[in-house]
Design an enzyme around this catalytic site. Structure first.
Site, PDB file in Angstrom:
ATOM      1  N   SER A 151      -3.617  28.947  11.271  1.00 57.87           N
ATOM      2  CA  SER A 151      -4.624  29.791  10.624  1.00 57.87           C
ATOM      3  C   SER A 151      -5.631  30.167  11.706  1.00 57.87           C
ATOM      4  CB  SER A 151      -5.325  29.005   9.509  1.00 57.87           C
ATOM      5  OG  SER A 151      -6.512  29.660   9.073  1.00 57.87           O
ATOM      6  N   TYR A 164      -9.454  21.407   5.424  1.00 61.42           N
ATOM      7  CA  TYR A 164      -8.465  22.401   5.838  1.00 61.42           C
ATOM      8  C   TYR A 164      -8.616  22.725   7.322  1.00 61.42           C
ATOM      9  CZ  TYR A 164      -5.840  26.824   5.776  1.00 61.42           C
ATOM     10  OH  TYR A 164      -4.946  27.835   6.019  1.00 61.42           O
TER      11      TYR A 164
END
Length: 273
Positions: A151, A164
């Site tokens: 990401s 995350y």
């Protein structure tokens, strides 16, 4: 190293979005594909149909990376079936992931922290490890390709997403370490870090990316899953044989906006997440 004949790839969470686009892109490049799904079997079967329409084999399995380490054994079953008749594992794309915890560090519950790390880091570790072990033990010296979908948050923080962000930073570190350990086996290991992409995960099911305006992104829009898949496919080709330990951010330039943001923000609203 060149890709052996009769090779196949495994792409986790390939029932929709980036995973689906990647599975189809790899099939277009001549690979059979193992497809996994967590909750959308119909979507996975749809991916398989697209792969088969390109003249490649497709095998579908349900994969639950919240049940570890045993849940990852499905990947061995998938590889065994695809290997029947002499097939050889060439590429593994660790795409399964997601974020459920949304809280500041002050309020983040340990169970939520562990859940996000388990899915995004532990699950990816087992996926890559299983692929690496099979490639290294093939005995043909041809190596293989491992790609982790991380990401932009492999590189940049976000308020309220500590678990995350930590998992994706950790996965980026794993990619680098795996690259130096597995290079002697001819296995390359790289990461692809998407920015905001029009996928079910972001609530933008097959959205028209041109209509999703993002003034804070240099290209002014969200990304398309095919744009991420194209980079993954490139990393799995013979032409990428000298690329390893790298992270390719595919975000329309979003991560380049730190200075612009710092110089144009006029209040502290951003601190609220």
């Amino acid at each position: 190293m060149s890709r052996p004949e009769n090779s196949f790839a495994i792409v986790t969470a390939s029932d929709s979005g980036i995973g689906k686009a990647t599975a189809v892109a790899l099939a277009r490049d001549g690979l059979d594909v193992g497809i996994t799904w967590h909750s959308d079997q119909e979507g996975a079967e749809g991916t398989a149909e697209e792969v088969r329409a390109l003249g490649r084999r497709a095998v579908v399995r349900q994969l639950d990376l919240s049940d570890l380490p045993g849940g990852a054994d499905v990947l061995d079953e998938l590889a065994d079936e695809l290997a029947e008749g002499g097939g050889r594992l060439w590429a593994v794309v660790a795409n399964a992931g997601g974020g459920s915890a949304s809280a500041s560090i002050l309020d983040l519950d340990f169970a939520d922290w562990r859940q996000d790390l388990g899915l995004n880091l532990d699950g990816a570790f087992l996926t890559l490890q299983k692929g690496a072990r099979r490639m290294a033990s093939a005995g043909d010296g041809e190596g293989g390709r491992l790609v982790a979908i991380t990401s932009v948050h492999e590189h940049t923080p976000r308020i309220g997403s500590g678990a995350y962000v930590s998992a994706k930073h950790g996965l980026g570190g794993l990619v680098k370490n795996a690259a130096i350990e597995l290079g002697s086996h001819g296995i390359t290991v790289n990461a692809v870090g998407p920015g905001e992409v029009a996928t079910p995960l972001t609530g933008q099911h097959d959205a028209d990316v041109e209509s999703e305006r993002r003034p804070g992104v240099p290209l002014g829009r969200v990304g398309h899953a095919d744009e991420i898949a194209a980079v993954v496919a490139l990393l799995c080709r013979d032409e990428a044989s000298y690329i390893t330990g790298q992270s390719y951010v595919v975000d329309g330039g979003m991560t380049q906006m730190a200075a612009m943001g710092a110089s144009t923000l006029t209040d502290d609203e951003w601190r609220k997440g």
